[in-house]
Design an enzyme around this catalytic site. Structure first.
Site, mmCIF file in Angstrom:
data_model
loop_
_atom_site.group_PDB
_atom_site.id
_atom_site.type_symbol
_atom_site.label_atom_id
_atom_site.label_comp_id
_atom_site.label_asym_id
_atom_site.label_seq_id
_atom_site.Cartn_x
_atom_site.Cartn_y
_atom_site.Cartn_z
ATOM 1 N N HIS A 84 8.558 46.632 24.743
ATOM 2 C CA HIS A 84 9.017 47.788 23.967
ATOM 3 C C HIS A 84 9.422 47.352 22.564
ATOM 4 O O HIS A 84 9.010 47.941 21.572
ATOM 5 C CB HIS A 84 10.187 48.469 24.688
ATOM 6 C CG HIS A 84 10.924 49.474 23.860
ATOM 7 N ND1 HIS A 84 10.397 50.710 23.559
ATOM 8 C CD2 HIS A 84 12.126 49.432 23.238
ATOM 9 C CE1 HIS A 84 11.256 51.382 22.810
ATOM 10 N NE2 HIS A 84 12.315 50.623 22.580
ATOM 11 N N ASP A 113 -8.660 52.540 -5.715
ATOM 12 C CA ASP A 113 -8.614 52.048 -4.331
ATOM 13 C C ASP A 113 -7.649 50.873 -4.307
ATOM 14 O O ASP A 113 -7.026 50.541 -5.313
ATOM 15 C CB ASP A 113 -10.018 51.618 -3.851
ATOM 16 C CG ASP A 113 -10.126 51.659 -2.328
ATOM 17 O OD1 ASP A 113 -9.238 51.116 -1.656
ATOM 18 O OD2 ASP A 113 -11.095 52.250 -1.815
ATOM 19 N N TRP A 149 12.361 40.453 22.789
ATOM 20 C CA TRP A 149 11.462 40.444 21.629
ATOM 21 C C TRP A 149 11.789 39.295 20.690
ATOM 22 O O TRP A 149 10.983 38.921 19.847
ATOM 23 C CB TRP A 149 11.516 41.784 20.883
ATOM 24 C CG TRP A 149 12.586 41.895 19.849
ATOM 25 C CD1 TRP A 149 13.867 42.284 20.051
ATOM 26 C CD2 TRP A 149 12.466 41.613 18.451
ATOM 27 N NE1 TRP A 149 14.558 42.248 18.874
ATOM 28 C CE2 TRP A 149 13.725 41.845 17.863
ATOM 29 C CE3 TRP A 149 11.423 41.195 17.624
ATOM 30 C CZ2 TRP A 149 13.972 41.667 16.510
ATOM 31 C CZ3 TRP A 149 11.685 41.012 16.264
ATOM 32 C CH2 TRP A 149 12.944 41.252 15.724
ATOM 33 N N SER A 177 -2.627 39.838 9.901
ATOM 34 C CA SER A 177 -2.892 41.183 9.405
ATOM 35 C C SER A 177 -1.831 41.613 8.397
ATOM 36 O O SER A 177 -2.148 42.118 7.316
ATOM 37 C CB SER A 177 -2.934 42.151 10.587
ATOM 38 O OG SER A 177 -2.778 43.463 10.146
ATOM 39 N N SER A 178 -0.554 41.385 8.735
ATOM 40 C CA SER A 178 0.523 41.798 7.824
ATOM 41 C C SER A 178 0.438 41.058 6.505
ATOM 42 O O SER A 178 0.655 41.637 5.434
ATOM 43 C CB SER A 178 1.895 41.506 8.437
ATOM 44 O OG SER A 178 2.034 42.169 9.640
ATOM 45 N N HIS A 261 15.673 38.320 9.975
ATOM 46 C CA HIS A 261 16.504 39.211 9.191
ATOM 47 C C HIS A 261 15.748 39.877 8.045
ATOM 48 O O HIS A 261 15.814 41.092 7.908
ATOM 49 C CB HIS A 261 17.814 38.584 8.735
ATOM 50 C CG HIS A 261 18.770 39.689 8.408
ATOM 51 N ND1 HIS A 261 19.392 40.420 9.388
ATOM 52 C CD2 HIS A 261 19.062 40.289 7.252
ATOM 53 C CE1 HIS A 261 20.058 41.410 8.831
ATOM 54 N NE2 HIS A 261 19.882 41.356 7.537
ATOM 55 N N GLU A 263 12.804 40.558 8.193
ATOM 56 C CA GLU A 263 11.946 41.495 8.917
ATOM 57 C C GLU A 263 12.613 42.864 9.069
ATOM 58 O O GLU A 263 11.948 43.891 8.932
ATOM 59 C CB GLU A 263 11.599 40.904 10.288
ATOM 60 C CG GLU A 263 10.974 41.863 11.277
ATOM 61 C CD GLU A 263 9.548 42.272 10.933
ATOM 62 O OE1 GLU A 263 8.927 41.588 10.092
ATOM 63 O OE2 GLU A 263 9.078 43.266 11.489
ATOM 64 N N TYR A 265 14.566 44.261 7.061
ATOM 65 C CA TYR A 265 14.464 44.972 5.775
ATOM 66 C C TYR A 265 13.027 45.361 5.483
ATOM 67 O O TYR A 265 12.792 46.364 4.804
ATOM 68 C CB TYR A 265 15.073 44.135 4.654
ATOM 69 C CG TYR A 265 16.557 43.981 4.849
ATOM 70 C CD1 TYR A 265 17.358 45.115 4.900
ATOM 71 C CD2 TYR A 265 17.150 42.753 5.062
ATOM 72 C CE1 TYR A 265 18.708 45.014 5.140
ATOM 73 C CE2 TYR A 265 18.502 42.648 5.305
ATOM 74 C CZ TYR A 265 19.289 43.782 5.344
ATOM 75 O OH TYR A 265 20.612 43.678 5.593
ATOM 76 N N SER A 276 13.535 58.312 -1.107
ATOM 77 C CA SER A 276 13.760 58.391 -2.552
ATOM 78 C C SER A 276 12.707 59.247 -3.238
ATOM 79 O O SER A 276 12.902 59.678 -4.385
ATOM 80 C CB SER A 276 13.767 56.999 -3.184
ATOM 81 O OG SER A 276 14.749 56.195 -2.594
ATOM 82 N N HIS A 310 24.026 35.495 10.978
ATOM 83 C CA HIS A 310 24.957 36.462 11.583
ATOM 84 C C HIS A 310 24.413 36.976 12.917
ATOM 85 O O HIS A 310 25.130 37.641 13.648
ATOM 86 C CB HIS A 310 25.288 37.611 10.624
ATOM 87 C CG HIS A 310 24.140 38.496 10.275
ATOM 88 N ND1 HIS A 310 23.977 39.072 9.050
ATOM 89 C CD2 HIS A 310 23.086 38.913 11.004
ATOM 90 C CE1 HIS A 310 22.884 39.800 9.048
ATOM 91 N NE2 HIS A 310 22.320 39.726 10.211
ATOM 92 N N HIS A 311 23.151 36.652 13.234
ATOM 93 C CA HIS A 311 22.633 36.963 14.567
ATOM 94 C C HIS A 311 23.044 35.894 15.572
ATOM 95 O O HIS A 311 22.731 36.003 16.742
ATOM 96 C CB HIS A 311 21.101 37.043 14.537
ATOM 97 C CG HIS A 311 20.582 38.128 13.648
ATOM 98 N ND1 HIS A 311 20.343 39.399 14.093
ATOM 99 C CD2 HIS A 311 20.275 38.144 12.330
ATOM 100 C CE1 HIS A 311 19.901 40.152 13.093
ATOM 101 N NE2 HIS A 311 19.846 39.412 12.009
ATOM 102 N N THR A 336 23.399 48.532 -0.537
ATOM 103 C CA THR A 336 23.041 49.639 0.357
ATOM 104 C C THR A 336 23.902 50.851 0.056
ATOM 105 O O THR A 336 23.426 51.993 0.035
ATOM 106 C CB THR A 336 23.218 49.209 1.828
ATOM 107 O OG1 THR A 336 22.633 47.925 1.995
ATOM 108 C CG2 THR A 336 22.533 50.182 2.755
ATOM 109 N N LYS A 339 22.618 52.709 -2.866
ATOM 110 C CA LYS A 339 21.484 53.580 -2.549
ATOM 111 C C LYS A 339 21.950 54.881 -1.911
ATOM 112 O O LYS A 339 21.513 55.968 -2.304
ATOM 113 C CB LYS A 339 20.505 52.858 -1.612
ATOM 114 C CG LYS A 339 19.899 51.625 -2.240
ATOM 115 C CD LYS A 339 18.799 51.057 -1.397
ATOM 116 C CE LYS A 339 17.522 51.755 -1.663
ATOM 117 N NZ LYS A 339 16.714 51.246 -2.739
ATOM 118 N N ARG A 458 23.241 43.937 27.177
ATOM 119 C CA ARG A 458 21.899 44.455 26.979
ATOM 120 C C ARG A 458 20.922 43.716 27.895
ATOM 121 O O ARG A 458 21.263 42.705 28.493
ATOM 122 C CB ARG A 458 21.481 44.321 25.514
ATOM 123 C CG ARG A 458 21.346 42.895 25.047
ATOM 124 C CD ARG A 458 21.216 42.799 23.543
ATOM 125 N NE ARG A 458 19.863 43.132 23.084
ATOM 126 C CZ ARG A 458 19.325 42.676 21.948
ATOM 127 N NH1 ARG A 458 20.035 41.889 21.159
ATOM 128 N NH2 ARG A 458 18.118 43.015 21.587
#
Lengths: 534, 202
Positions: A84, A113, A149, A177-178, A261, A263, A265, A276, A310-311, A336, A339, A458
């Site tokens: 998931h 293009d 994950w 790909s990314s 991390h 990722e 963002y 925006s 921090h993870h 943040t 924004k 979890r």
């Protein structure tokens, strides 16, 4: 939009499809180098994956509806939570935003293009293969990935199922790909802007994607390195993460979160860009503080490289490191906050209407802020020892990803769909979709905060009895939210099939930008002659 | 306005970042070495830069006694026993202390073992010098054999005042499936002459 970006409508080019060979049938999609076709492919792919990943969430929530083991075995439950997460991150959110970039970036900067159309084709067509490989692991001996994950080693190396090799190959492909997508987007934005469109006149969505693409180039290769090290540990006898051989499992977490991390963002910055665009359009005011928006986005991106640990507050970091990562994480709240302030100020005294894109965007601002605030709670290192690996974390990242990234995508789809299909979507149904999603997701994810604070860990298929009520509420909310997305599918299909009012060139009164200067539906080829931006 | 060869530059950046991912492995070890935060404790204590750790016990007759605790963690896959000779020992600063761990092979096969050390609090690790440690080498045990494995260390007198207890922890891993050459344990197994050049687990 920046108020100085006005469009000289005289430059609008007429459809020029007749100059080009126009393949039909399957080969149109297989061989396409057209940014609009590839954008559609990405979005369709992401939609399919949304229902696959959502089906897995359904199974998770069905199992957790009541305490005890009902439907699925714990081993399969672990595969469901893992897949998931992987599918939603790599198969839904990222491809959807790449699809939006493919569709909209050339239209917004007045380019004919993408810069590298053939590579564009390639970077899309890798994706179905990557995910076929990833999903096929579920049917292999020993099952699919079951290590979360985040695939922490040595759980994902020494103790992993044999299918992990396929998982690694799948991650390599989607990373490839990314990266190709990111190279393409940066090159397009930096080299193919219409004359007069300086960097500081670019729409916010283009800005956020430019920054996101740089993040992708910086961290996707690190992820590729991490899974390559796993591959070598599994098959070639190295000991990168194997303590018995002199390696270090904690090193895996450092490498993973150095990718992980930024990722998160990568998944949220394009959504910032989308809202925006939308909020100024429906508040009928230019975006408040355009420049500060750009700088805030760049600051968030730069800070994302120095906060990864921090993870990992509970792995035994020295106190100095805990303090450093705690303060640097809290620092992110400042850009943040800028924004959020700008979005609210854009709405302030605007003449607002609440069509579906605006509803999703306003909900984005409110609910993303809730997710951001629970993130601030988690950033407090001593408190994190309590919250770590509980449902509080699950609540936090779902609050930033579902009403954040997913609502951003849905808002974008409703906002630009008339341009893509040439027809208006069904507004009453879209509003119903919004309200059911809004209620469903809050019902799903809000009680998770309480579960986490009460101590529910979890990634477990069963739980203590005192968590039963909130889990039931959560599951009911999840079923509501999940089923509601079938309504979204229906609305999108109806609109794509032309069931609806024909859309005018600029269906939204307050919308600004080059994309509204072309007819609806957008012809296959646009801006063969670059427009002039004053 | 156009930037020349942007795709090529970005591809090079991608390859560079892929390399950076791998460079994180040695960087991480260097960082841990410098800061002493990974609790491995193989570095020479600061202030004892003289060769061979020549016991300069006479220089300071520190009376401060440190309580040293020993922990043994046999890891999964190892069938047998693994325990320290004594779970706590008093240690004077700047004096070498010798003790031992025992490992018994309860299986009917030859096994090879590798101990991975850790020192807690990690702050203390840079003040501990190990002259001899069974963790420097692989240990091979024939079926039923019990082996006494030596450990000699010295704690520097520069140990910060607030540390009064140091814990030595060893995780014992069976590595039977690998031959000596393929283990990739980055351990200099020949050097036991004072343990100064030993840099296992770089």
């Amino acid at each position: 939009m920046n108020e100085t970006t006005s469009i000289s409508t005289k430059e609008v080019d007429t459809p020029t499809t007749e100059h080009h060979a126009h393949p039909t049938g399957i080969s149109r999609w297989l061989y396409t180098t057209n940014h609009k076709d590839i954008g559609s492919l990405y979005l369709i792919f992401s939609f399919v994956m949304l229902f696959i990943g959502g089906g897995m969430a359904f199974m998770i929530r069905a199992e957790l509806f009541q305490p005890g083991l009902q439907f699925i075995e714990p081993e399969f439950f672990n595969q469901m939570t893992t897949m998931h997460g992987l599918i939603m991150v790599f198969g839904v959110v990222m491809p959807a935003f790449v699809g939006l970039a493919n569709w909209m970036v050339p239209l917004m900067i007045g380019a004919p293009d993408m810069a590298l159309p053939r590579m564009n084709n390639w970077s899309f067509w890798i994706m179905p293969f990557a995910f076929s490989i990833l999903l096929s692991t579920l049917f292999m001996e020993g099952g699919g990935p079951n290590f979360g994950w985040t695939f922490y080693a040595p759980l994902s190396t020494t103790y992993a199922p044999p299918s992990t090799t396929f998982f690694i190959f799948g991650v390599h492909l989607m990373g490839l790909s990314s990266i190709m997508g990111a190279i393409n987007i940066i090159t397009t934005i930096l080299n193919m802007r219409a004359p007069g469109m300086t960097l500081m006149k670019m729409p916010m969505f283009v800005w956020t994607w430019l920054i996101t693409a740089f993040l992708l180039i910086a961290v996707m290769p690190v992820l590729a390195g991490a899974v390559t090290m796993m591959l070598m540990d599994i098959h070639f006898g190295t000991s990168f993460f194997n303590a018995a051989g002199g390696g270090d499992p904690v090193l895996f977490q450092h490498i993973f979160w150095f990718f992980g991390h930024p990722e998160v963002y990568i998944m949220i910055l394009p959504a910032f860009g989308v809202v925006s665009q939308i909020i100024p359009a429906f508040a009928r005011k230019p975006l408040f503080g355009y420049k500060s928006m750009v700088y805030a986005t760049a600051s968030i991106a730069i800070l994302s490289f120095i906060v990864w640990a921090h993870h990992m507050f509970t792995v035994g970091l020295p106190a100095v490191a805990e303090l450093f990562f705690m303060y640097s994480t809290m620092l992110i709240a400042i850009p943040t906050g800028v924004k959020v302030f700008n979005w609210v100020s854009t709405m302030f005294r605007g003449s607002m209407t609440f069509e579906a894109p605006m509803l999703f965007s306003v909900a984005f601002v409110v609910l993303f802020t809730i997710g951001g605030l629970s993130g601030l709670m988690l950033s407090i290192a001593p408190a994190d020892f309590q919250y770590h690996d509980t449902y509080f974390v699950v609540a936090h990242f779902h609050y930033v990803l579902v009403p954040g990234a997913i609502f951003g995508i849905m808002a974008a789809v409703y906002y630009w769909m008339p341009k893509w299909s040439g027809f208006m979507y069904n507004e009453p149904l879209a509003k119903l979709h919004f309200w059911l999603s809004f209620i469903g997701l809050n019902l799903t994810f809000f009680p998770m905060h309480f579960l986490g604070l009460a101590g529910m860990p979890r990634r477990i298929p069963d739980y203590a009895l005192q968590f039963a009520d909130f889990n039931m509420i959560t599951s009911v909310g999840a079923f509501l939210f999940g089923t509601t997305q079938l309504l979204f599918l229906y609305i999108v299909i109806q609109c794509a099939r032309g069931k609806g009012e024909p859309a005018p060139q600029r269906p939204w009164e307050g919308a600004e930008g080059l994309e509204w200067s072309i007819p609806s539906p957008a012809p296959l080829h646009t801006f063969d002659t670059p427009p002039k931006v004053d | 306005m156009a930037i020349n060869n942007l795709p090529a530059k970005l591809t090079i950046a991608t390859i560079g970042m892929f390399g950076f991912g791998f460079a994180l492995v040695p960087l991480y070890d260097v960082f841990c070495d410098i800061t002493g935060i990974n609790g491995k404790g193989f570095e020479r204590a600061p202030g004892t830069s003289n060769q061979s750790g020549a016991i300069e016990a006479s220089i300071s007759e520190t009376q401060r006694a440190i309580n040293v605790q020993f922990i043994a963690s046999p890891q999964s896959g190892f069938s047998g026993n693994f325990y320290p000779a004594s779970t706590t020992l008093p240690a004077s600063l700047n004096r070498s202390v010798s003790t031992a761990y025992f490992a018994r092979n309860a299986s009917d096969k030859m096994i090879h073992l590798q101990a991975i050390p850790s020192i807690s609090p990690s702050e203390a690790s840079s003040y501990v010098t190990k002259m001899e440690c069974f963790c420097f080498n692989q240990q091979s045990l024939s079926p039923g054999q019990t082996r006494e494995m030596g450990l000699t260390f010295k704690i520097s007198e520069d140990l910060p005042e607030h540390i009064s207890t140091i814990t030595f922890s060893y995780s014992l891993y069976p590595i039977e499936s690998m031959s000596n050459e393929e283990t990739h344990v980055r351990i200099d197994s020949t050097d036991q002459t004072g343990g100064l050049s030993n840099e296992p687990s770089t």
